[in-house]
Motif scaffolding. Structure first.
Motif, PDB file in Angstrom:
ATOM      1  N   ASN A  52       0.883  -1.111   0.000  1.00 36.95           N
ATOM      2  CA  ASN A  52      -0.103   0.045  -0.003  1.00 36.95           C
ATOM      3  C   ASN A  52       0.696   1.506  -0.095  1.00 36.95           C
ATOM      4  OD1 ASN A  52      -2.507  -1.189  -0.173  1.00 36.95           O
ATOM      5  ND2 ASN A  52      -2.749  -1.253   2.092  1.00 36.95           N
ATOM      6  N   ARG A  53       2.189   1.234   0.526  1.00 43.13           N
ATOM      7  CA  ARG A  53       2.890   2.038   0.436  1.00 43.13           C
ATOM      8  C   ARG A  53       4.331   1.943   0.931  1.00 43.13           C
ATOM      9  NH1 ARG A  53      -0.449   2.634   4.623  1.00 43.13           N
ATOM     10  NH2 ARG A  53      -1.936   3.789   3.808  1.00 43.13           N
ATOM     11  N   LEU A 100      -0.474   9.175  -0.536  1.00 39.57           N
ATOM     12  CA  LEU A 100      -1.496   8.252  -0.397  1.00 39.57           C
ATOM     13  C   LEU A 100      -2.344   8.069  -1.852  1.00 39.57           C
ATOM     14  CD1 LEU A 100      -2.652   8.497   2.982  1.00 39.57           C
ATOM     15  CD2 LEU A 100      -1.264   6.842   2.173  1.00 39.57           C
ATOM     16  N   ALA A 101      -2.710   9.104  -2.373  1.00 35.35           N
ATOM     17  CA  ALA A 101      -3.478   9.328  -3.827  1.00 35.35           C
ATOM     18  C   ALA A 101      -2.316   8.394  -4.866  1.00 35.35           C
ATOM     19  CB  ALA A 101      -3.792  10.416  -4.113  1.00 35.35           C
ATOM     20  N   LYS A 104      -1.802   4.639  -4.276  1.00 36.49           N
ATOM     21  CA  LYS A 104      -3.060   3.947  -4.683  1.00 36.49           C
ATOM     22  C   LYS A 104      -3.239   3.616  -6.346  1.00 36.49           C
ATOM     23  CE  LYS A 104      -8.091   3.411  -4.106  1.00 36.49           C
ATOM     24  NZ  LYS A 104      -9.210   4.172  -3.230  1.00 36.49           N
ATOM     25  N   HIS A 105      -2.691   4.577  -6.738  1.00 40.09           N
ATOM     26  CA  HIS A 105      -3.021   4.871  -8.405  1.00 40.09           C
ATOM     27  C   HIS A 105      -1.346   4.792  -9.098  1.00 40.09           C
ATOM     28  CE1 HIS A 105      -7.014   5.493  -7.737  1.00 40.09           C
ATOM     29  NE2 HIS A 105      -6.751   6.470  -7.022  1.00 40.09           N
TER      30      HIS A 105
END
Length: 127
Positions: A52-53, A100-101, A104-105
């Motif tokens: 996720n990160r 975070l955006a 995610k993408h």
């Protein structure tokens, strides 16, 4: 210090190449979470969280994630100033939301910016 990154992401791979180019003393261990044996070598880590990160594990066992992790890694190779403004209190909140955006993408953004699709050719079992 260990940095855990997504080896299927073209932008992530590019950043790790740049980081390695400045890591003259090999002080960072680079771990691609997409490698076939990753879960076997790191059974106590949650792969989904790492996916996720970006994460960094410090020598004392502390984990940093997101832009804190990126800043720590670049600081370790003497280039922390590149990400330092993103850690300033006024900017931090917005930068973290933007990161975070991006995370995610990241495959779509990587494709838009590099023309390269997600890279299973790099190896790895996680799709």
């Amino acid at each position: 210090m260990i940095i855990f990154y997504d080896g299927h992401c073209p932008l992530c791979r590019a950043e790790m190449r740049h980081l390695r180019n400045h890591d003259d003393d090999n002080i960072i261990q680079y771990e691609d979470i997409q490698q076939e044996d990753f879960s076997e070598r790191y059974p106590d880590l949650n792969w989904d969280d790492l996916n996720n990160r970006i994460h960094v594990k410090l020598p004392d066992g502390t984990f940093l994630e997101g832009l804190d992790a990126t800043h720590a890694a670049w600081k370790k190779v003497g280039k922390g100033w590149l990400y330092a403004p993103l850690r300033w209190p006024v900017v931090r909140h917005v930068a973290d939301k933007a990161y975070l955006a991006f995370a995610k993408h990241r495959y779509k953004i990587s494709y838009w910016l590099t023309g390269q699709k997600r890279g299973p050719e790099c190896g790895g079992k996680h799709e």
